[in-house]
Scaffold this motif. Structure first.
Motif, PDB file in Angstrom:
ATOM      1  N   HIS A  94       0.860  -1.187   0.000  1.00 59.30           N
ATOM      2  CA  HIS A  94       0.000   0.000   0.000  1.00 59.30           C
ATOM      3  C   HIS A  94       0.898   1.238   0.000  1.00 59.30           C
ATOM      4  N   ILE A  95       0.801   2.019  -1.068  1.00 56.66           N
ATOM      5  CA  ILE A  95       1.615   3.225  -1.199  1.00 56.66           C
ATOM      6  C   ILE A  95       0.717   4.454  -1.231  1.00 56.66           C
ATOM      7  N   ALA A  96       1.059   5.445  -0.416  1.00 53.57           N
ATOM      8  CA  ALA A  96       0.349   6.727  -0.447  1.00 53.57           C
ATOM      9  C   ALA A  96       1.207   7.737  -1.195  1.00 53.57           C
ATOM     10  N   VAL A  97       0.563   8.577  -1.969  1.00 50.35           N
ATOM     11  CA  VAL A  97       1.299   9.525  -2.805  1.00 50.35           C
ATOM     12  C   VAL A  97       0.581  10.873  -2.837  1.00 50.35           C
ATOM     13  N   PHE A 122      -1.470  -4.666  -5.082  1.00 54.01           N
ATOM     14  CA  PHE A 122      -0.879  -3.331  -5.113  1.00 54.01           C
ATOM     15  C   PHE A 122      -1.958  -2.261  -5.004  1.00 54.01           C
ATOM     16  N   LYS A 123      -1.835  -1.373  -4.011  1.00 48.94           N
ATOM     17  CA  LYS A 123      -2.844  -0.335  -3.786  1.00 48.94           C
ATOM     18  C   LYS A 123      -2.176   1.029  -3.692  1.00 48.94           C
ATOM     19  N   ILE A 124      -2.748   2.005  -4.403  1.00 50.72           N
ATOM     20  CA  ILE A 124      -2.252   3.378  -4.381  1.00 50.72           C
ATOM     21  C   ILE A 124      -3.337   4.282  -3.805  1.00 50.72           C
ATOM     22  N   THR A 125      -2.965   5.113  -2.835  1.00 49.56           N
ATOM     23  CA  THR A 125      -3.892   6.082  -2.263  1.00 49.56           C
ATOM     24  C   THR A 125      -3.302   7.474  -2.414  1.00 49.56           C
TER      25      THR A 125
END
Length: 292
Positions: A94-97, A122-125
């Protein structure tokens, strides 16, 4: 012999009575007694001296108490090792951007990683600056992508992803629009339109203005697209990352580098307290290879 029986036995020893031990392990006293007797039958040993009103150990019981403590200790260690193994091999990431994916072409980067690692969930927040740091502090994200200036190097490990710089944005009709570079002294008396106060760019601009002893007239703050629209009609000037102008194409806008230049590095960041799972290692290696 079960670990449950071992825990019952230890509870009796350490509480001195069956009554108190049964209360601690949350079963009836009769059930506890039956479990202890089953344990004794399997071991073919008498563990308690039943001529005493308290739970007094026999010599065999004294010996077995030490063994039982070791078994329970090893059992708990094994469970911890199993959890650590599962955590390290967690097939999720989980990646925050920050809202900067388009201007730095991060969408294509993420897509390439997913193609190379199809088994990773794969998760993008996408979140704003303050929520980003709060979230990784609470272990809501495995990694974050943001501007390098946001991170305390004693707390975070960082890996470069993109380079940028702060530029002066002004109307093409502005008196300074033909300059090749601008200093802060040359723009000190201008009206400024800056990004919203919760952003790292706003904080950077304010710190630079203070550093140059400029009491700036900030007419208002806004999102990037609104700022560019206002600057285009000469309502004021702004200080923005140069990469924004690769995304927001606006006529009648001129961008001029600052002198000296103010670099804006974008990095991947990992909290040093976050367990480095296989998935995290793979993404960091992917970024390092990409930047070579």
């Amino acid at each position: 012999m079960t670990f449950e029986q071992l825990n019952y036995f230890i509870a009796v020893v350490e509480n001195d009575t069956y009554f108190d031990a049964a209360y601690e392990v949350n079963i009836s006293q009769s059930s506890l007694s039956k479990q202890i007797m089953k344990l004794e039958k399997e071991l073919n040993m008498t563990l308690f001296d039943r001529t005493s009103r308290s739970a007094t150990l026999t010599e065999a019981g004294e010996f077995f108490y030490g063994e039982a403590k070791q078994l329970i200790k090893h059992y708990k260690q094994t469970l911890e090792h199993i959890e650590n193994f599962k955590s390290l091999h967690k097939n999720k990431l989980h990646i925050a951007v920050l809202p900067i994916q388009t201007q730095y072409n991060l969408n294509a980067l993420f897509n390439d990683f997913k193609k190379q690692n199809p088994t990773i969930e794969f998760k993008i927040t996408e979140v704003e600056d303050d929520r980003l740091l709060e979230g990784i502090g609470k272990n809501e994200y495995d990694l974050i992508i943001a501007r390098e200036a946001m991170f305390n190097k004693s707390q975070f490990s960082t890996y470069p992803i993109a380079n940028d710089e702060l530029v002066v944005a002004l109307s093409s009709e502005h008196r300074l629009s033909k300059r090749s570079k601008l200093t802060f002294d040359e723009i000190a008396d201008e009206d400024f339109i800056l990004m919203n106060p919760y952003t790292s760019i706003y904080r950077l601009c304010i710190s630079q203005l203070k550093l140059h002893n400029i009491d700036a007239n900030i007419t208002h703050t806004a999102r990037t697209e609104s700022i560019i629209g206002s600057v285009a009609i000469n309502e004021g000037i702004s200080l923005l990352p140069n990469s924004n102008f690769q995304v927001f194409n606006q006529s009648n806008i001129t961008t001029i580098p600052l002198d000296p230049a103010i670099k804006l590095s974008v990095v991947l960041a990992k909290n040093k307290t976050t367990t480095c799972t296989i998935s995290i290692k793979k993404f960091i290696k992917f970024i390092e290879d990409f930047m070579q």
